[in-house]
Design a protein around this motif. Structure first.
Motif, mmCIF file in Angstrom:
data_model
loop_
_atom_site.group_PDB
_atom_site.id
_atom_site.type_symbol
_atom_site.label_atom_id
_atom_site.label_comp_id
_atom_site.label_asym_id
_atom_site.label_seq_id
_atom_site.Cartn_x
_atom_site.Cartn_y
_atom_site.Cartn_z
ATOM 1 N N GLU A 156 0.853 -1.187 0.000
ATOM 2 C CA GLU A 156 0.000 0.000 0.000
ATOM 3 C C GLU A 156 0.882 1.227 0.000
ATOM 4 O OE1 GLU A 156 -3.040 0.218 2.902
ATOM 5 O OE2 GLU A 156 -3.589 -1.883 2.656
ATOM 6 N N ILE A 157 0.662 2.072 -1.000
ATOM 7 C CA ILE A 157 1.455 3.295 -1.086
ATOM 8 C C ILE A 157 0.615 4.450 -0.573
ATOM 9 C CG2 ILE A 157 2.783 4.804 -2.619
ATOM 10 C CD1 ILE A 157 2.998 2.343 -4.509
ATOM 11 N N ARG A 158 0.942 4.896 0.616
ATOM 12 C CA ARG A 158 0.263 6.038 1.233
ATOM 13 C C ARG A 158 1.329 7.056 1.566
ATOM 14 N NH1 ARG A 158 -4.828 4.415 3.728
ATOM 15 N NH2 ARG A 158 -5.323 2.351 2.964
ATOM 16 N N ASP A 159 1.148 7.839 2.633
ATOM 17 C CA ASP A 159 2.227 8.728 3.058
ATOM 18 C C ASP A 159 3.463 7.905 3.424
ATOM 19 O OD1 ASP A 159 0.764 7.606 5.076
ATOM 20 O OD2 ASP A 159 1.041 9.266 6.476
ATOM 21 N N THR A 160 3.220 6.675 3.836
ATOM 22 C CA THR A 160 4.273 5.699 4.087
ATOM 23 C C THR A 160 3.960 4.509 3.187
ATOM 24 O OG1 THR A 160 4.137 6.397 6.378
ATOM 25 C CG2 THR A 160 5.395 4.408 5.945
ATOM 26 N N VAL A 161 4.976 3.660 2.919
ATOM 27 C CA VAL A 161 4.690 2.436 2.173
ATOM 28 C C VAL A 161 4.528 1.286 3.163
ATOM 29 C CG1 VAL A 161 5.660 0.720 0.598
ATOM 30 C CG2 VAL A 161 5.813 3.158 0.039
ATOM 31 N N TYR A 162 3.438 0.557 3.003
ATOM 32 C CA TYR A 162 3.167 -0.587 3.873
ATOM 33 C C TYR A 162 3.321 -1.862 3.052
ATOM 34 C CZ TYR A 162 0.753 2.840 6.843
ATOM 35 O OH TYR A 162 0.434 3.907 7.628
ATOM 36 N N ILE A 163 4.115 -2.793 3.566
ATOM 37 C CA ILE A 163 4.227 -4.093 2.890
ATOM 38 C C ILE A 163 3.889 -5.198 3.881
ATOM 39 C CG2 ILE A 163 5.710 -5.677 1.594
ATOM 40 C CD1 ILE A 163 7.422 -3.333 0.759
ATOM 41 N N TYR A 164 2.976 -6.075 3.455
ATOM 42 C CA TYR A 164 2.655 -7.213 4.317
ATOM 43 C C TYR A 164 2.253 -8.408 3.475
ATOM 44 C CZ TYR A 164 -2.261 -5.877 3.603
ATOM 45 O OH TYR A 164 -3.474 -5.557 3.058
ATOM 46 N N SER A 165 2.329 -9.574 4.089
ATOM 47 C CA SER A 165 1.990 -10.779 3.341
ATOM 48 C C SER A 165 1.355 -11.840 4.223
ATOM 49 C CB SER A 165 3.251 -11.374 2.713
ATOM 50 O OG SER A 165 4.200 -11.621 3.737
ATOM 51 N N GLU A 166 1.394 -11.624 5.514
ATOM 52 C CA GLU A 166 0.903 -12.652 6.428
ATOM 53 C C GLU A 166 -0.393 -12.161 7.076
ATOM 54 O OE1 GLU A 166 2.370 -14.983 10.473
ATOM 55 O OE2 GLU A 166 3.487 -13.274 9.747
ATOM 56 N N ILE A 167 -1.369 -13.051 7.193
ATOM 57 C CA ILE A 167 -2.591 -12.706 7.918
ATOM 58 C C ILE A 167 -2.771 -13.710 9.054
ATOM 59 C CG2 ILE A 167 -5.077 -12.320 7.802
ATOM 60 C CD1 ILE A 167 -4.828 -11.789 4.845
ATOM 61 N N ILE A 168 -2.632 -13.234 10.270
ATOM 62 C CA ILE A 168 -2.838 -14.089 11.449
ATOM 63 C C ILE A 168 -4.310 -13.978 11.825
ATOM 64 C CG2 ILE A 168 -2.168 -14.462 13.862
ATOM 65 C CD1 ILE A 168 0.406 -12.752 13.116
ATOM 66 N N PRO A 169 -4.988 -15.111 12.002
ATOM 67 C CA PRO A 169 -6.431 -15.016 12.270
ATOM 68 C C PRO A 169 -6.757 -14.337 13.594
ATOM 69 C CG PRO A 169 -5.683 -17.298 12.369
ATOM 70 C CD PRO A 169 -4.525 -16.490 11.878
ATOM 71 N N GLY A 170 -7.789 -13.521 13.609
ATOM 72 C CA GLY A 170 -8.316 -12.920 14.833
ATOM 73 C C GLY A 170 -9.531 -13.719 15.288
ATOM 74 N N PRO A 171 -10.186 -13.284 16.353
ATOM 75 C CA PRO A 171 -11.313 -14.061 16.879
ATOM 76 C C PRO A 171 -12.628 -13.839 16.131
ATOM 77 C CG PRO A 171 -10.912 -12.171 18.285
ATOM 78 C CD PRO A 171 -9.842 -12.146 17.227
#
Ligand code: ATP
Ligand code: MG
Length: 391
Positions: A156-171
């Motif tokens: 995601e390119i916003r004011d900062t660049v966010y890079i992610y690839s892992e999704i840990i399940p929530g409740p």
């Protein structure tokens, strides 16, 4: 730098004004959960996303665990942030990210780019293609699969660049506080903590009531219930636990009513007192851990008879669950170990050998009439002497 979590939440059906209520409640619950652990956390939500920024003495395992106790969260994504303003620098960012997270893995991938900052050069598609290419060049163990990739690189390119690839399940579920409150009848058993957890999962905050019968039930039995309330509150937020001394009422029932009806009449008085505190607190319903047919006091006839003692709705989220299904949830939410501690609960002391399994309301009411002139004062006394434990 890995210092942020992107929080994914569900219930997309929530629209308009409700969306803000949902997001505000979610952010509030996240802050509450993170306040219990070391670290400085900033929670902010913008355009349908919630970010948790971590600073100070925070620790990833602990932070994820805290977030996994917040209803409404569907996924927790560890995010690396980069202060990047141009496409070339972005390429070295993605290489940095891949080498940290996936250097030795053989897998397929896809790159997905969201260009929120419209000043950033190129289209999302072009940027994604460029980044894919540079990953392929540097990591021969990785190959592209656009349809069913093992790894999805989200950028995601916003004011900062966010890079992610892992999704840990929530409740899952909905943030506590978005759906009113209810009074949980909490015993020391396996079922009622699970029932409370399930109702809280739908966004309902909880109060609880426990009936004890000293000296027939011990201080340790009471402590066990306080511990269970605490375990539920790890998900449901602060709980006011009303501890009601039920001994005299129980004795009066024992002295005046047919013994095979003891349990059902006791349950009806529990419900009445639970309803009293529920109304005082503005709760919108009563919650129990009952499930059809589990014991004599939970046949359809018994449930109907117990239900008839109150006017508030009674919610029984375990109604269709088998015991093993309830145990499974109890283990998952961490109440099982406490629930199976062998302290007597107030119902087991006075149980008849052959309790009625098909009570008839009129007959039960006739038996209760024998308590007239005795029980009213005892109920008042039980309400007056209640002890409120805040967990
Ligand atoms: P649990 O495992 O939750 O104790 P149970 O299988 O033992 O349930 P019962 O003892 O029949 O079943 O109780 C049914 C429900 O009534 C419980 O789930 C709980 O909601 C409520 N209840 C029973 N005893 C008490 C008590 N002493 N204090 C508060 N609520 C109670
Ligand atoms: Mg019980």
């Amino acid at each position: 730098m890995f210092d942020t979590y992107l929080i994914k939440y569900g219930e997309i059906g929530i629209k308009g004004k409700n969306r803000h209520v949902f997001e505000d409640a979610l952010a509030k619950q996240i802050r509450l959960a993170l306040a219990k652990i070391p670290g400085e956390f900033t929670v902010r939500h913008e355009r349908g996303r919630v970010y948790v920024h971590c600073e100070g003495e925070w620790e990833a395992g602990e932070t994820v665990d805290a977030l996994q106790h917040v209803f409404g969260i569907v996924g927790i994504c560890p995010v690396h942030t980069y202060e990047t303003r141009d496409p070339e620098a972005l390429k070295s960012d993605i290489l940095d990210y891949v080498s940290r997270e996936y250097a030795d893995r053989t897998a397929t991938f896809k790159v997905k780019v969201r260009r929120v900052d419209k000043e950033f050069p190129g289209t999302s598609m072009e940027i994604a293609a460029d980044l894919g290419e540079v990953i392929l060049e540097h990591f021969p163990n990785l190959s592209v699969d656009v349809h069913n990739p093992d790894i999805m690189f989200d950028i995601e390119i916003r004011d900062t660049v966010y890079i992610y690839s892992e999704i840990i399940p929530g409740p899952g579920g909905m943030p506590v506080g978005t759906n009113g409150s209810a009074m949980l009848c909490l015993s020391g058993g396996i079922d009622s903590p699970v029932a409370g957890w399930m109702i809280a999962k739908r966004g309902v905050s909880l109060d609880a009531v426990y009936f004890h019968a000293p000296p027939y039930t011990s201080e340790r039995a009471r402590e066990k219930v306080v511990d269970l309330a605490r375990a539920v509150s790890a998900y449901a937020g602060p709980i006011r636990l009303y501890v009601v001394n039920f001994t005299d009422i129980q004795m009066a029932i024992y002295d005046h009513c047919p013994h095979e009806e003891l349990t059902i009449i006791m349950r009806r008085y529990m419900m009445r007192i639970a309803e009293h505190f529920a109304k005082e607190r503005g709760n919108l319903g009563i919650v129990t851990g009952e499930s059809i047919g589990q014991v004599a006091s939970q046949t359809m006839q018994s449930l109907m008879t117990t239900n008839a003692a109150v006017t508030l709705p009674v919610y029984r989220p375990l109604i269709g669950f088998d015991k093993n299904e309830i145990v499974e949830v109890a283990e998952k939410i961490g109440t099982y170990e406490t629930s199976i501690l062998p302290y007597e609960d107030c119902c087991t002391i006075f149980v008849a050998k052959h309790p009625v399994t098909k009570p008839v309301l009129e007959i039960i009411e006739r038996s209760e009439a024998k308590l007239k002139g005795v029980v009213e004062e005892l109920v008042e006394e039980a309400i007056r002497t209640v002890e409120v434990v805040r967990v």
